[in-house]
Write a protein that holds these residues in place. Sequence first.
Motif, PDB file in Angstrom:
ATOM      1  N   THR A  85       6.306   5.020 -21.176  1.00 44.97           N
ATOM      2  CA  THR A  85       6.517   2.919 -20.851  1.00 44.97           C
ATOM      3  C   THR A  85       7.570   3.430 -20.371  1.00 44.97           C
ATOM      4  O   THR A  85       7.541   2.795 -19.342  1.00 44.97           O
ATOM      5  CB  THR A  85       6.708   2.906 -22.627  1.00 44.97           C
ATOM      6  N   GLY A  86       8.872   4.419 -20.517  1.00 47.51           N
ATOM      7  CA  GLY A  86       9.873   4.275 -19.763  1.00 47.51           C
ATOM      8  C   GLY A  86       9.717   4.773 -18.316  1.00 47.51           C
ATOM      9  O   GLY A  86      10.314   4.184 -16.661  1.00 47.51           O
ATOM     10  N   GLU A  87       9.454   5.690 -18.374  1.00 52.96           N
ATOM     11  CA  GLU A  87       8.822   6.385 -17.006  1.00 52.96           C
ATOM     12  C   GLU A  87       7.932   6.241 -16.068  1.00 52.96           C
ATOM     13  O   GLU A  87       8.291   5.526 -14.827  1.00 52.96           O
ATOM     14  CB  GLU A  87       8.601   7.628 -17.451  1.00 52.96           C
ATOM     15  N   ARG A  88       7.104   4.919 -16.644  1.00 54.45           N
ATOM     16  CA  ARG A  88       6.016   3.776 -16.018  1.00 54.45           C
ATOM     17  C   ARG A  88       7.378   2.664 -15.702  1.00 54.45           C
ATOM     18  O   ARG A  88       7.130   2.504 -13.920  1.00 54.45           O
ATOM     19  CB  ARG A  88       5.208   3.198 -16.323  1.00 54.45           C
ATOM     20  N   ALA A  89       8.161   2.325 -15.976  1.00 57.05           N
ATOM     21  CA  ALA A  89       9.289   1.771 -15.801  1.00 57.05           C
ATOM     22  C   ALA A  89       9.756   1.669 -14.759  1.00 57.05           C
ATOM     23  O   ALA A  89       9.907   1.163 -13.698  1.00 57.05           O
ATOM     24  CB  ALA A  89       9.843   0.818 -16.654  1.00 57.05           C
ATOM     25  N   GLU A  90      10.710   2.840 -14.391  1.00 53.35           N
ATOM     26  CA  GLU A  90      11.712   4.682 -13.624  1.00 53.35           C
ATOM     27  C   GLU A  90      10.729   3.964 -12.210  1.00 53.35           C
ATOM     28  O   GLU A  90      11.346   3.890 -11.091  1.00 53.35           O
ATOM     29  CB  GLU A  90      12.228   4.574 -14.115  1.00 53.35           C
ATOM     30  N   ILE A  91       9.440   4.429 -12.871  1.00 58.07           N
ATOM     31  CA  ILE A  91       8.343   4.656 -11.082  1.00 58.07           C
ATOM     32  C   ILE A  91       7.994   3.522 -11.060  1.00 58.07           C
ATOM     33  O   ILE A  91       8.125   3.128  -9.327  1.00 58.07           O
ATOM     34  CB  ILE A  91       7.442   5.610 -11.567  1.00 58.07           C
ATOM     35  N   ARG A  98      11.253   1.520  -2.929  1.00 63.52           N
ATOM     36  CA  ARG A  98      10.540   1.867  -1.558  1.00 63.52           C
ATOM     37  C   ARG A  98       9.750   0.837  -0.727  1.00 63.52           C
ATOM     38  O   ARG A  98      10.133   0.887   0.595  1.00 63.52           O
ATOM     39  CB  ARG A  98      10.224   3.160  -1.842  1.00 63.52           C
ATOM     40  N   GLY A  99       9.205  -0.134  -1.471  1.00 63.26           N
ATOM     41  CA  GLY A  99       8.345  -0.651  -0.624  1.00 63.26           C
ATOM     42  C   GLY A  99       8.879  -1.559  -0.430  1.00 63.26           C
ATOM     43  O   GLY A  99       8.895  -2.214   1.214  1.00 63.26           O
TER      44      GLY A  99
END
Length: 145
Positions: A85-91, A98-99
């Motif tokens: 969950t945390g990594e998804r939020a970071e990504i 970037r966008g």
Amino acid sequence: MSMMLDRLRRLRPVGTPGGAGPVGVPEDSRAGVPAELVAVFAALDATIAECEEVRTRSGQQAADLIAAARTEAAGLVSDARTRATGERAEIAAALQARGDAEVERTRAGARADASDVRQAGLQRLDILVAAVLDRLRADIQRTGT
């Protein structure tokens, strides 16, 4: 032990070799076979009991290990889900940044292109206005109006 004796009793003693007789195992005339084997099977009773105890203990140890492994696996899955969950939020935040940067670069490029087009249009405007006026003057002279 009685099961083994039952098996031995199924093998009927028969007489010594000779003429045709009932099918079976030749009789040991020296001593009763069951009497000899009773001591052997009695000695195995302790080993059989020990084997059962080892099997029971091993089964319990296996059950304990499986329970511990399941608990550990559940903890690992829970930790992985939390981290995911945390990594998804970071990504997602990184991709959004970037966008946003790409959008800003595109806007800056579009502004620069629009400014260039505007400048080119302004430079050509004088030439086009002069050409239109020349044509109007030529038309007026031809028509005499």
